[in-house]
Write a protein that holds these residues in place. Structure first.
Motif, short mmCIF file in Angstrom:
data_model
loop_
_atom_site.label_atom_id
_atom_site.label_comp_id
_atom_site.label_asym_id
_atom_site.label_seq_id
_atom_site.Cartn_x
_atom_site.Cartn_y
_atom_site.Cartn_z
N PHE A 122 0.82 -1.20 0.00
CA PHE A 122 0.00 0.00 0.00
C PHE A 122 0.86 1.26 0.00
O PHE A 122 1.99 1.26 0.47
CB PHE A 122 -0.90 -0.02 1.25
CG PHE A 122 -1.52 1.30 1.59
CD1 PHE A 122 -2.58 1.80 0.85
CD2 PHE A 122 -1.04 2.07 2.64
CE1 PHE A 122 -3.15 3.03 1.16
CE2 PHE A 122 -1.61 3.30 2.96
CZ PHE A 122 -2.67 3.76 2.21
N PRO A 169 -0.28 5.77 0.24
CA PRO A 169 -1.33 6.78 0.05
C PRO A 169 -1.30 7.42 -1.33
O PRO A 169 -2.25 8.06 -1.74
CB PRO A 169 -1.05 7.80 1.16
CG PRO A 169 0.38 7.59 1.53
CD PRO A 169 0.65 6.14 1.31
N GLN A 211 -6.83 8.38 -1.85
CA GLN A 211 -5.46 8.04 -1.45
C GLN A 211 -5.25 6.57 -1.13
O GLN A 211 -4.81 6.20 -0.05
CB GLN A 211 -5.05 8.91 -0.26
CG GLN A 211 -5.05 10.40 -0.60
CD GLN A 211 -4.64 11.28 0.54
OE1 GLN A 211 -5.06 11.06 1.67
NE2 GLN A 211 -3.82 12.27 0.27
N THR A 212 -5.58 5.73 -2.10
CA THR A 212 -5.34 4.30 -1.96
C THR A 212 -4.62 3.80 -3.21
O THR A 212 -5.24 3.49 -4.21
CB THR A 212 -6.66 3.52 -1.77
OG1 THR A 212 -7.38 4.10 -0.66
CG2 THR A 212 -6.39 2.06 -1.46
N PRO A 214 -4.86 2.47 5.59
CA PRO A 214 -5.50 3.13 4.45
C PRO A 214 -6.65 4.03 4.87
O PRO A 214 -7.15 3.95 5.99
CB PRO A 214 -6.03 1.94 3.64
CG PRO A 214 -6.35 0.92 4.69
CD PRO A 214 -5.28 1.07 5.74
N ASN A 215 -7.08 4.86 3.95
CA ASN A 215 -8.29 5.66 4.11
C ASN A 215 -9.50 4.72 4.15
O ASN A 215 -9.65 3.85 3.29
CB ASN A 215 -8.38 6.63 2.93
CG ASN A 215 -9.57 7.55 2.98
OD1 ASN A 215 -10.70 7.10 3.03
ND2 ASN A 215 -9.31 8.84 2.93
N VAL A 217 -10.66 2.08 0.74
CA VAL A 217 -10.80 0.63 0.61
C VAL A 217 -12.13 0.29 -0.05
O VAL A 217 -12.19 -0.53 -0.98
CB VAL A 217 -10.69 -0.05 1.99
CG1 VAL A 217 -11.04 -1.53 1.89
CG2 VAL A 217 -9.28 0.11 2.55
#
Length: 388
Positions: free
Chosen positions: A85, A87, A237-238, A264-265, A269
């Motif tokens: 991952f 951002p 932002q993923t 993550p945000n 997801v």
């Protein structure tokens, strides 16, 4: 989907729309002026209505959605373990360069290229090495002999590959990518492959993921991707960083924890799952509309503004404009259209010195807005002809 709907984006904290006076039309920054797929909106509503937005992790469905997408779109098999991952792609590239280089090392870029690559390299006190692309017969080609020379330097550690290429819109062929992979493998140069625009490829062309090109390249490369350009969800932002090399992957994940970037945000997801599982039809409609926008721009410029030559993109929602016949370069060229046409482009010189006489134009907008912008450009060039 109503692609012609001119949704107002001013006063919405949009980077693209909130940083310019109201009379300016921003044809810059690579996000789209289209509403996202209904399935993504519904996923966001469901998450919002749940009312709790705490620390979030990745579920099996998230990984399956990514693996399924790459299998359907590119016939590529991805192991769940490869997927990490970030951002954003640029933060991910910065973390990777921190691992793969030390101060004084060389990082190769193929300019003119996405300009945040330059600052990412400089952040780690490395030397930027230009394997400049060759502008020939209205398109761009790689200079493999020069790449061989640059990669053979013992200080050369990484090539940042932009595939498809931003801002040029090239969808590199299998043969081109195989030559790049072969050169970098022979000289032990890692490849960070930014494939952010890989889904936005036009009819007759194809995106070839670097991992599918050479049997050995997976262990010497990293693939960067995201739903953000494809589905217009960059603000969530993923981003996806695929690292088959186990040792490098472990070091990368350690960096994520070191900088507190492992979570993550919560909405990101859900958006990723909704995009990859349910919104492929939306992408197919988008590509048809974008290609119509491309044809409109190319035909209008050819008939009315021969002083500006648009480079036909094979991919991306961006068009690279050759403005060399206007006799202006750099900031002067950018300011001329900002002041005279009230159009904000991306400055070509930021992408590298060979972009001094170019501008980057984002055509991912409703046709009415695009037509207004193009006619403003036409009127401005007509005045230039008279005054020039």
């Amino acid at each position: 989907m109503n692609w012609n709907d001119c949704i107002v984006r001013t006063h919405t904290h949009s980077v693209k729309w909130s940083t310019a006076p109201d009379e300016i039309i921003p044809m810059c920054i690579a996000d789209m002026d289209f509403q996202v797929a209904p399935e993504i909106i519904e996923a966001m509503k469901k998450k919002a209505e749940h009312g709790i937005y705490g620390y979030t992790t990745f579920c099996d469905r998230y990984y399956r959605s990514i693996i399924g997408w790459w299998k359907r779109r590119f016939n590529m098999n991805i192991d769940k373990e490869w997927i990490s991952f970030s951002p954003g792609i640029i933060p991910g590239i910065n973390l990777l360069l921190q691992i793969l280089t030390k101060p004084g090392d060389q990082v190769i870029v193929q300019e003119p290229v996405y300009y945040p690559f330059y600052s990412s390299i400089e952040n780690h006190h490395c030397t930027i090495v230009h394997n400049s692309l060759v502008y020939k017969n209205g398109t761009y080609e790689m200079d493999f002999a020069d790449l061989e020379t640059k990669a053979s330097d013992p200080k050369a550690k990484v090539l940042i590959l932009c595939s498809p290429h931003n801002p040029l819109g090239r969808a590199w062929t299998e043969d081109e990518l195989a030559k790049v992979a072969d050169i970098c493998l022979r000289h032990n140069v890692w490849i960070i492959s930014d494939e952010m625009h890989g889904d936005l490829v036009y009819k007759g062309k194809q995106h070839h993921p670097l991992f599918s090109i050479h049997p050995e390249i997976k262990q010497r490369s990293i693939l960067c991707a995201a739903p953000s350009k494809t589905f217009n969800v960059a603000g969530l932002q993923t981003s996806i960083i695929m690292i088959p090399n186990k040792e490098l992957r472990e070091k990368y994940n350690e960096k994520l924890f070191q900088y507190g970037l492992m979570r993550p945000n919560a909405f990101g997801v859900e958006a990723t799952i909704a995009a990859y599982e349910s919104s492929e039809y939306w992408l197919e409609e988008l590509l048809i509309y974008l290609e119509e926008n491309v044809e409109y721009v190319l035909n209008f410029f050819k008939s009315n503004i021969p002083e500006i030559v648009p480079i036909r993109p094979e991919a991306t929602h961006l068009i690279w404009l050759d403005c060399s016949k206007l006799g202006m370069q750099g900031e002067e060229l950018f300011q001329y259209f900002l002041t005279e046409a009230k159009i904000k482009f991306d400055e070509g010189y930021k992408f590298g010195s060979s972009g001094d006489a170019f501008l980057r134009m984002n055509i991912a907008c409703p046709r009415e807005r695009l037509e207004t912008a193009v006619h403003r450009i036409h009127e401005t060039v007509l005045r230039w002809r008279t005054n020039g």
